[in-house]
Design a protein around this motif. Structure first.
Motif, short mmCIF file in Angstrom:
data_model
loop_
_atom_site.label_atom_id
_atom_site.label_comp_id
_atom_site.label_asym_id
_atom_site.label_seq_id
_atom_site.Cartn_x
_atom_site.Cartn_y
_atom_site.Cartn_z
N HIS A 398 11.47 -2.52 54.78
CA HIS A 398 12.52 -2.71 55.78
C HIS A 398 13.43 -3.91 55.44
CE1 HIS A 398 14.13 -4.12 59.70
NE2 HIS A 398 14.26 -2.82 59.94
N ASP A 399 12.81 -5.05 55.14
CA ASP A 399 13.59 -6.29 55.00
C ASP A 399 14.24 -6.40 53.63
OD1 ASP A 399 12.57 -6.76 57.47
OD2 ASP A 399 11.15 -8.32 56.84
N VAL A 400 13.46 -6.12 52.56
CA VAL A 400 13.98 -6.35 51.22
C VAL A 400 14.75 -5.12 50.72
CG1 VAL A 400 13.40 -6.99 48.85
CG2 VAL A 400 12.12 -7.99 50.76
N VAL A 401 14.08 -3.97 50.70
CA VAL A 401 14.75 -2.77 50.18
C VAL A 401 15.92 -2.39 51.08
CG1 VAL A 401 14.52 -0.32 49.62
CG2 VAL A 401 12.66 -1.92 49.06
N GLY A 402 15.67 -2.31 52.37
CA GLY A 402 16.69 -1.82 53.30
C GLY A 402 17.56 -2.92 53.89
N GLN A 403 17.38 -4.14 53.41
CA GLN A 403 18.18 -5.29 53.88
C GLN A 403 18.23 -5.36 55.41
OE1 GLN A 403 21.31 -3.63 51.54
NE2 GLN A 403 21.38 -5.37 50.14
N GLY A 404 17.15 -4.89 56.04
CA GLY A 404 17.07 -4.94 57.50
C GLY A 404 17.97 -3.94 58.22
N ARG A 405 18.68 -3.09 57.43
CA ARG A 405 19.64 -2.16 58.05
C ARG A 405 19.06 -0.80 58.36
NH1 ARG A 405 22.50 -0.07 54.48
NH2 ARG A 405 21.70 -1.18 52.68
N CYS A 406 17.99 -0.43 57.62
CA CYS A 406 17.58 0.98 57.62
C CYS A 406 16.29 1.19 58.41
CB CYS A 406 17.34 1.44 56.19
SG CYS A 406 18.72 1.11 55.09
N PRO A 407 16.30 2.13 59.35
CA PRO A 407 15.04 2.46 60.02
C PRO A 407 14.01 2.96 59.01
CG PRO A 407 16.90 3.65 61.01
CD PRO A 407 17.42 2.97 59.78
N ILE A 408 12.75 2.63 59.25
CA ILE A 408 11.65 3.12 58.40
C ILE A 408 11.01 4.29 59.13
CG2 ILE A 408 9.46 2.55 57.27
CD1 ILE A 408 11.81 0.90 56.20
N ILE A 409 11.06 5.44 58.51
CA ILE A 409 10.53 6.65 59.13
C ILE A 409 9.20 7.00 58.46
CG2 ILE A 409 11.02 9.08 59.64
CD1 ILE A 409 12.86 7.08 61.10
N ASP A 410 8.12 6.62 59.15
CA ASP A 410 6.77 6.87 58.63
C ASP A 410 6.31 8.22 59.15
OD1 ASP A 410 4.09 6.91 58.00
OD2 ASP A 410 3.56 5.11 59.13
N THR A 411 6.16 9.18 58.26
CA THR A 411 5.87 10.56 58.67
C THR A 411 4.43 10.93 58.36
OG1 THR A 411 6.55 11.39 56.50
CG2 THR A 411 8.25 11.25 58.19
N TRP A 412 3.69 11.28 59.38
CA TRP A 412 2.32 11.77 59.15
C TRP A 412 2.33 13.30 59.11
CZ3 TRP A 412 -0.54 15.23 62.02
CH2 TRP A 412 -1.83 15.48 61.51
N TRP A 413 1.75 13.83 58.07
CA TRP A 413 1.57 15.29 57.99
C TRP A 413 0.62 15.63 56.86
CZ3 TRP A 413 4.42 18.45 54.18
CH2 TRP A 413 5.27 17.72 53.35
N GLN A 414 0.43 16.90 56.58
CA GLN A 414 -0.57 17.37 55.61
C GLN A 414 -0.05 18.63 54.92
OE1 GLN A 414 -3.62 18.21 58.74
NE2 GLN A 414 -4.73 16.52 57.79
N THR A 415 -0.66 18.95 53.78
CA THR A 415 -0.35 20.21 53.11
C THR A 415 -0.45 21.36 54.12
OG1 THR A 415 -1.35 19.31 51.11
CG2 THR A 415 -1.00 21.68 51.16
N GLU A 416 -1.44 21.29 54.96
CA GLU A 416 -1.71 22.36 55.92
C GLU A 416 -0.64 22.47 56.99
OE1 GLU A 416 -3.72 20.01 54.89
OE2 GLU A 416 -5.79 20.69 54.67
N THR A 417 0.08 21.38 57.26
CA THR A 417 1.02 21.41 58.40
C THR A 417 2.43 21.83 57.98
OG1 THR A 417 1.78 19.11 58.28
CG2 THR A 417 -0.27 19.52 59.50
#
Ligand code: WTA
Length: 646
Positions: A398-417
């Motif tokens: 968030h802070d370094v790569v996205g310079q604090g500008r970009c939301p971090i979208i953490d997606t939980w899922w599986q091969t099955e889903t």
């Protein structure tokens, strides 16, 4: 929860995103209250040959077990990813290919060009006798032809089974045989981080154990030397010469199979997860648009390999169904150096990047300089998938790569889903580092205690999904019983994910990791049973037990307890040999990080290995081994603790 741990939705996102907070509540509510109407409405995002009139038709109960979505609809998946975009955006870029070697030129394909290439590939497959329903194994590097091959199968109704190029000939042979495919598409060699991977030679070796294999189509990628076998092997460029670049898409039932993808479970051999056409594509397209707030003009980069489900859904099917520009990268994030990903972002003005925590941790370790030396101002959103992201890596992203500008979208899922299940929407959901946050529309997660009692409010338990969704897998290839047995018997009437989770007081989900004997190595699933089976094939090994251990970069590493045959002495050479043996049997991702020679394993009197104890020892948490009195020989534990491999 402390304020600094909550990242509110930035006002510009709340104002402009596809879905804001009220929109999410309304959409989610409707999806559960009136699923029939909701899903038939959603189905309009696809182009149907025959529009469905039925949405979900399913039961998770043993007596009437079935899962069908849009079953009366007809469509072709490749036509949805290609043909329907031609009129409006035929000249826009569909696929950007970034080669392993940074000094080489990227390749770009417009929708019209990708359409032509896919049709050509489809005609080559037809020329080799492939028809609807046949299984086609794809064992390819990350080159555009891999995308052509996958979409060509979808075009003619063949079922693709992509096998990750890092798998060994033995693993490949098992997957070819299991789905009964007679044809493999491969390349002479793959390239990753400046190294060559002998894919064609691996197919040759696999063929020795796959007697049903009659045809190998070889794409010339590097020009490296290969041996062609006259009766069996075909160069793609020769077979494609003069072949038409149009090919009518095969009309498919929504429930006709689209692909098989092998994945590890807690028992036995990897299973062929089966996805079908209509529901899967709908889920891929909807989740790509919602979770990543996809907009025309975005340059979308999912940095997975097409050998994994993430590559299927978010390099190919989701973005292409949405008419996006999707980037495919042949190489490694750390080669030639740790700046590579950010250079690619700048080179192609990537707006949305989707990658894995393990890659972030590896890059973070190299220091911020590799990131800050680049511009990255094109980025507007960052995604992650594959394992729980530690808050430290989240903040760095968030802070370094996205310079604090970009939301971090953490997606939980599986091969099955089939696609994302629990994830924030950038315009709707305040973020908490380490939490995948809230369920997507249609997803009904529950936390259960070990007895199957539903836990309400803030709680920790086993994560299940209480109702079907369109992207759900439909079966285990070749074993109808295994699907039901694996996923629907632990907690009857519900889909068991195999993950544990916590729900906090705000209703946010925090995935805590697998509760079964699956370990997550660099975001890749590995069944402990598979590694054990490989180890015991070695002539000196009597018994093996494999568990996960914490690993700074990989998330989890593989810790193998090995009992040797009597008369066989442990040695460092043998340790190396066993690691090499597993690499050869399965592939480098399964290679144990630690091999612990153990004269005996902790077993109950009925002979069951107490994995709980082995896990604790591997983790170095030896102060709380719990009750060991039920062991047949409690002294074994002291020996293991004394000889723990660090
Ligand atoms: C884990 C990959 C926490 C989880 C798409 C799941 C995650 C397994 C996350 C599936 C996440 C995946 N947070 N854990 N965001 N994403 N996992 O089938 O244990 O390769 O069951 O699918 O990865 O791995 P698979």
């Amino acid at each position: 929860m402390a304020d600094q741990d909550l990242y509110p939705v930035p006002p510009e996102w709340a104002a402009h995103a596809r879905v804001d907070s009220a929109g999410y509540d309304q959409m989610y509510g409707r999806s559960l209250a009136d699923p029939g109407t909701f899903w038939l409405d959603q189905a309009k995002r696809l182009d149907w040959i025959k529009r469905p009139e039925i949405a979900g038709d399913w039961s998770f109960d043993k007596s009437d077990f079935h899962i069908r979505w849009f079953a009366d609809g007809k469509l072709n998946v490749s036509a949805n990813c290609l043909d329907r975009h031609l009129a409006k955006r035929g000249g826009e870029t569909a696929l950007i290919w970034e080669p392993d070697e940074p000094s080489e030129e990227p390749r770009r394909f417009t929708y019209a060009e990708l359409h032509a290439e896919v049709c050509r590939f489809a005609n080559v497959l037809k020329g080799q006798g492939v028809v609807k329903g046949n299984r086609v194994t794809i064992y390819m590097p990350m080159i555009p032809e891999a995308a052509f091959a996958v979409l060509a199968c979808a075009r003619i109704g063949a079922i693709h089974s992509v096998v990750f190029g890092g798998f060994s000939p033995e693993a490949l042979a098992g997957r070819i045989e299991d789905c009964g495919s007679t044809i493999v598409i491969t390349a002479d060699e793959g390239r990753r981080g400046g190294k060559r991977v002998p894919l064609k030679a691996n197919v040759d070796a696999a063929a020795a154990h796959a007697p049903g294999l009659t045809t190998v189509i070889v794409v010339k990628a590097t020009g490296g030397a290969v041996t062609m076998q006259a009766e069996r092997d075909v160069w793609y460029h020769e077979a494609a010469e003069g072949v038409a670049t149009t090919c009518p898409p095969e009309p498919m039932g929504a429930e006709d199979p689209l692909f098989i993808l092998y994945t590890s479970g807690s028992t036995g051999q990897p299973k062929g997860v089966l996805h079908t056409s209509g529901g899967y594509l709908l889920w891929a397209s909807l989740t790509h648009e919602l979770t990543f707030d996809y907009r025309p003009g975005d340059v979308w980069w999912c940095a997975a390999d097409i050998g994994w489900v993430t590559g299927h859904t978010y390099i190919l099917y989701g973005p292409l169904a949405n008419g996006a520009t999707t980037l495919m990268f042949e190489g490694l994030p750390t080669w030639p150096d740790a700046s590579r990903m950010w250079q690619i972002v700048d080179r192609h003005k990537v707006t949305t990047l989707y990658t894995a925590p393990t890659a972030l941790r590896a890059l973070m370790k190299e220091g911020d300089g590799f990131v800050t030396a680049t511009d990255r101002s094109s980025l507007k959103l960052l995604g992650t998938v594959g394992e729980p992201i530690n808050p430290e890596a989240w903040r760095w992203y968030h802070d370094v790569v996205g310079q604090g500008r970009c939301p971090i979208i953490d997606t939980w899922w599986q091969t099955e889903t089939g696609g994302a299940m629990i994830a924030p929407l950038p315009g709707a959901t305040a973020l908490k580092p380490g939490s995948a946050t809230m369920p997507l529309p249609g997803i009904d997660p529950q936390l259960l205690d070990p007895e199957g009692v539903v836990l309400n409010g803030a709680a920790s338990g086993n994560l299940v999904i209480a109702r079907s969704w369109p992207g759900q897998m439909r079966g285990v290839w070749g074993d109808s019983d295994r699907f039901f047995q694996t996923y629907f018997t632990t907690y009857p009437g519900k889909y068991t994910t195999g993950d544990g989770a916590r729900r906090d007081e705000d209703g946010y989900y925090w995935i805590t990791g697998r509760v079964d004997d699956v370990i997550n190595v660099s975001g890749h699933r590995m069944g402990t049973a598979e590694v054990e089976s490989a180890l015991v094939l070695h002539p000196h090994v009597a018994e093996a037990a494999v568990v996960g251990m914490p690993h700074d970069i990989k998330g989890q590493g593989i810790y193998a307890y090995v009992t040797l045959n009597s008369g066989q002495d442990p040695s460092d050479d043998l340790r190396k040999e066993l690691v090499g043996w597993v690499r050869k049997e399965i592939g480098p991702i399964a290679a144990p990080d630690k091999v612990h020679f153990a004269p005996g394993l902790p077993k109950t009197r009925s002979g069951k290995i107490m994995r709980r104890i082995l896990r604790k020892i591997a983790e170095g948490d030896v102060s709380s081994l719990g009750d060991t009195s039920t062991l047949a020989d409690p002294a074994v534990v002291d020996d293991l603790v004394a000889n723990r491999v660090v």
